[in-house]
Design a protein around this motif. Structure first.
Motif, PDB file in Angstrom:
ATOM      1  N   MET A  83       3.243 -13.863  -1.929  1.00 54.67           N
ATOM      2  CA  MET A  83       1.950 -13.593  -2.552  1.00 54.67           C
ATOM      3  C   MET A  83       1.449 -12.220  -2.111  1.00 54.67           C
ATOM      4  SD  MET A  83      -0.736 -15.783  -0.162  1.00 54.67           S
ATOM      5  CE  MET A  83      -2.178 -14.950  -0.839  1.00 54.67           C
ATOM      6  N   GLY A  84       0.314 -11.798  -2.628  1.00 55.13           N
ATOM      7  CA  GLY A  84      -0.374 -10.621  -2.119  1.00 55.13           C
ATOM      8  C   GLY A  84      -0.152  -9.341  -2.908  1.00 55.13           C
ATOM      9  N   CYS A  85      -0.424  -8.235  -2.236  1.00 57.54           N
ATOM     10  CA  CYS A  85      -0.485  -6.925  -2.884  1.00 57.54           C
ATOM     11  C   CYS A  85       0.844  -6.478  -3.492  1.00 57.54           C
ATOM     12  CB  CYS A  85      -0.966  -5.874  -1.886  1.00 57.54           C
ATOM     13  SG  CYS A  85      -2.692  -6.086  -1.383  1.00 57.54           S
ATOM     14  N   PHE A  95       0.808  -1.214   0.000  1.00 54.98           N
ATOM     15  CA  PHE A  95       0.000   0.000   0.000  1.00 54.98           C
ATOM     16  C   PHE A  95       0.846   1.270   0.000  1.00 54.98           C
ATOM     17  CE2 PHE A  95      -2.895   2.891   2.613  1.00 54.98           C
ATOM     18  CZ  PHE A  95      -3.539   3.379   1.487  1.00 54.98           C
ATOM     19  N   ILE A  96       1.716   1.420   1.002  1.00 58.73           N
ATOM     20  CA  ILE A  96       2.578   2.598   1.088  1.00 58.73           C
ATOM     21  C   ILE A  96       4.004   2.147   1.379  1.00 58.73           C
ATOM     22  CG2 ILE A  96       0.787   4.246   1.769  1.00 58.73           C
ATOM     23  CD1 ILE A  96       1.624   3.861   4.666  1.00 58.73           C
ATOM     24  N   GLY A 132       0.062 -13.268  -7.066  1.00 54.02           N
ATOM     25  CA  GLY A 132      -0.663 -12.052  -6.707  1.00 54.02           C
ATOM     26  C   GLY A 132      -1.721 -12.299  -5.661  1.00 54.02           C
ATOM     27  N   THR A 133      -2.708 -11.420  -5.602  1.00 57.29           N
ATOM     28  CA  THR A 133      -3.797 -11.557  -4.635  1.00 57.29           C
ATOM     29  C   THR A 133      -4.767 -12.655  -5.087  1.00 57.29           C
ATOM     30  OG1 THR A 133      -5.064  -9.841  -5.787  1.00 57.29           O
ATOM     31  CG2 THR A 133      -3.644  -9.126  -3.984  1.00 57.29           C
ATOM     32  N   GLU A 134      -5.508 -13.201  -4.136  1.00 56.78           N
ATOM     33  CA  GLU A 134      -6.527 -14.226  -4.394  1.00 56.78           C
ATOM     34  C   GLU A 134      -5.959 -15.407  -5.191  1.00 56.78           C
ATOM     35  OE1 GLU A 134     -10.614 -12.341  -5.118  1.00 56.78           O
ATOM     36  OE2 GLU A 134      -9.265 -10.742  -5.776  1.00 56.78           O
ATOM     37  N   ILE A 177      -4.149  -2.208  -7.377  1.00 59.70           N
ATOM     38  CA  ILE A 177      -3.733  -3.513  -6.859  1.00 59.70           C
ATOM     39  C   ILE A 177      -4.892  -4.504  -6.833  1.00 59.70           C
ATOM     40  CG2 ILE A 177      -2.778  -4.717  -4.858  1.00 59.70           C
ATOM     41  CD1 ILE A 177      -1.455  -2.035  -4.062  1.00 59.70           C
ATOM     42  N   ARG A 178      -6.013  -4.065  -6.288  1.00 62.98           N
ATOM     43  CA  ARG A 178      -7.133  -4.970  -6.027  1.00 62.98           C
ATOM     44  C   ARG A 178      -8.232  -4.929  -7.090  1.00 62.98           C
ATOM     45  NH1 ARG A 178      -6.849  -8.971  -1.938  1.00 62.98           N
ATOM     46  NH2 ARG A 178      -5.222  -8.319  -0.490  1.00 62.98           N
ATOM     47  N   GLY A 179      -8.146  -3.949  -7.998  1.00 62.27           N
ATOM     48  CA  GLY A 179      -9.140  -3.900  -9.067  1.00 62.27           C
ATOM     49  C   GLY A 179     -10.432  -3.221  -8.660  1.00 62.27           C
ATOM     50  N   ARG A 180     -11.433  -3.344  -9.512  1.00 58.28           N
ATOM     51  CA  ARG A 180     -12.722  -2.701  -9.270  1.00 58.28           C
ATOM     52  C   ARG A 180     -13.507  -3.439  -8.188  1.00 58.28           C
ATOM     53  NH1 ARG A 180     -14.327   1.183 -12.413  1.00 58.28           N
ATOM     54  NH2 ARG A 180     -16.548   0.750 -12.079  1.00 58.28           N
TER      55      ARG A 180
END
Length: 419
Positions: free
Chosen positions: A72-74, A48-49, A95-97, A144-147
């Motif tokens: 994995m992840g953001c 995120f930051i 990536g995520t999910e 990162i996470r999309g819509r």
């Protein structure tokens, strides 16, 4: 196969980790709490930051090379190719999910599974949607996470029933934008309908809403929360700033007048409402007078809890082109001053609770103080707010709900006696 999983970042990331743990266990892996005992380490990262990214990279470097490491992840979702180039010792990046892909990569069986709860047995996070449709200038989450993607109400309720069966008493509703829930699936805001369905789940005592967008908190939601037996009068609403000029550049969709009307509207509808918010200091267009306006607004005492972050320039965001003109040291000084002001306000608000009685949810025990029971009243969200130390003549256990009277306070935490 012994697998250790390290979860970094927010509560939403923790839910993803718990889903992965369930799939790994169902696939035949043995989950170990100490990564040093693991054959494989999976690190679920935040991107995120800047501080979160640095923590993730340091964690990866701590284990990469000495163990088989999967990341994995953001952070991977955002910087996969760069990570593969810079830290090739990692066995695989996802990536995520990406839970099923990880299970397949480890040659484990793909079986039906339930998430493994890692929070205290009193509460759990329930993710109701993924992604975000907001266009806030400083935020990389949509990249990162999309819509925004809401989970069907039936699916959310089914998971809530599972959590209740595990003994969970408090559902903490999380997403990137909880008040947006349902718009994509039902063509209208559907949060109240979701709450009505969740209230019917037997065994659940409290429902706490986190990450609410201020412009979406309408009379319908306020009216429902005011009369609800389970939805707590607790508002976690990241306002980010109060200066109209800064808010406009942030693309938040509201101004100072709205912010003031919002806090008044909540108080008018729910007298015992507890407000938590977060602010960003050091945004590129934040002049000294903007910061002072924010500081004065905090001094007015609208909030029980305030979190503050310094601005970080994130590539790919709309604000990136504004540069980062305010020195980090000055940003840190602004943050610390704002938090000092709020600390005194929180103390006074806690002081006003002395002598009053509340229901308290027991989370566990504080070993440092001789296994003293600790828990939370409705004004305290897990992990981010203060806690309540409990004096009791009878034995308590995690998940108990007891009536207490507040007897003493500190800057953030309070003490209480069981009635």
């Amino acid at each position: 196969m012994k697998v250790g999983v390290i979860s970094l970042g927010c509560a939403k990331n923790l839910v993803d980790t718990e889903v992965l743990l369930g799939k790994l266990k169902a696939g035949g892996a043995t989950i170990v709490s100490d990564p040093r005992r693991a054959d494989v380490i999976v690190i679920n990262t935040c991107g995120f930051i800047e501080p979160a990214k640095m923590e993730a990279i340091e964690t990866i470097l701590e284990f990469a090379g000495s163990k088989k490491v999967i990341v994995m992840g953001c952070l991977v979702q955002r910087y996969k190719e760069e990570l593969k180039k810079e830290i090739p010792e990692v066995s695989a990046y996802f990536g995520t999910e990406s839970w099923d892909s990880i299970v397949e990569f480890l040659n484990l069986r793909s079986n039906e599974s339930k998430r493994i709860i890692t929070t205290p047995s009193s509460y759990a996070y329930l993710k109701v949607s993924e992604g975000c449709n907001r266009l806030c200038s400083f935020c990389a989450i949509p990249l990162i996470r999309g819509r925004h993607r809401s989970r069907p109400i039936e699916e959310v309720v089914e998971e809530a029933k599972y959590l209740a069966d595990q003994g969970i008493k408090e559902l903490c509703i999380v997403s990137q934008d909880t008040t947006y829930y349902g718009k994509d699936l039902y063509a209208k805001p559907y949060l109240v309908e979701l709450l009505k369905a969740l209230e019917k789940v037997e065994g659940i005592k409290w429902i706490r809403l986190l990450y609410l967008y201020p412009t979406e908190i309408d009379e319908n939601l306020l009216s429902y929360m005011a009369q609800s037996e389970k939805v707590l009068p607790y508002f976690d609403v990241p306002l980010q700033h109060v200066s109209t000029e800064v808010l406009k550049s942030m693309r938040r969709g509201y101004d100072e007048a709205f912010v003031r009307e919002f806090v008044e509207k909540v108080r008018k509808n729910i007298a015992n409402a507890v407000l938590r918010t977060t602010f960003i200091v050091g945004y590129p267009l934040e002049r000294e007078r903007d910061y002072q306006k924010l500081l004065d607004f905090v001094r007015e005492g609208h909030f029980h809890w305030v979190g503050a972050f310094t601005y970080y320039q994130e590539e790919g965001t709309h604000a990136y082109a504004l540069g980062d003109p305010i020195p980090q040291r000055e940003k840190e000084e602004r943050k610390e001053e704002l938090l000092r002001v709020q600390r005194d306000i929180t103390y006074q608000k806690n002081l006003s609770l002395v002598g009053k009685s509340f229901e308290l949810l027991v989370d566990g025990f504080d070993e440092e103080f001789g296994f003293v029971p600790v828990g939370r009243i409705y004004a305290q969200a897990p992990e981010v707010d203060g806690i309540t130390y409990v004096e009791s003549d009878k034995e308590l256990k995690a998940g108990d709900v007891v009536k207490v009277m507040i007897t003493q306070v500190g800057d953030y935490d309070v003490g209480a006696k069981v009635l």
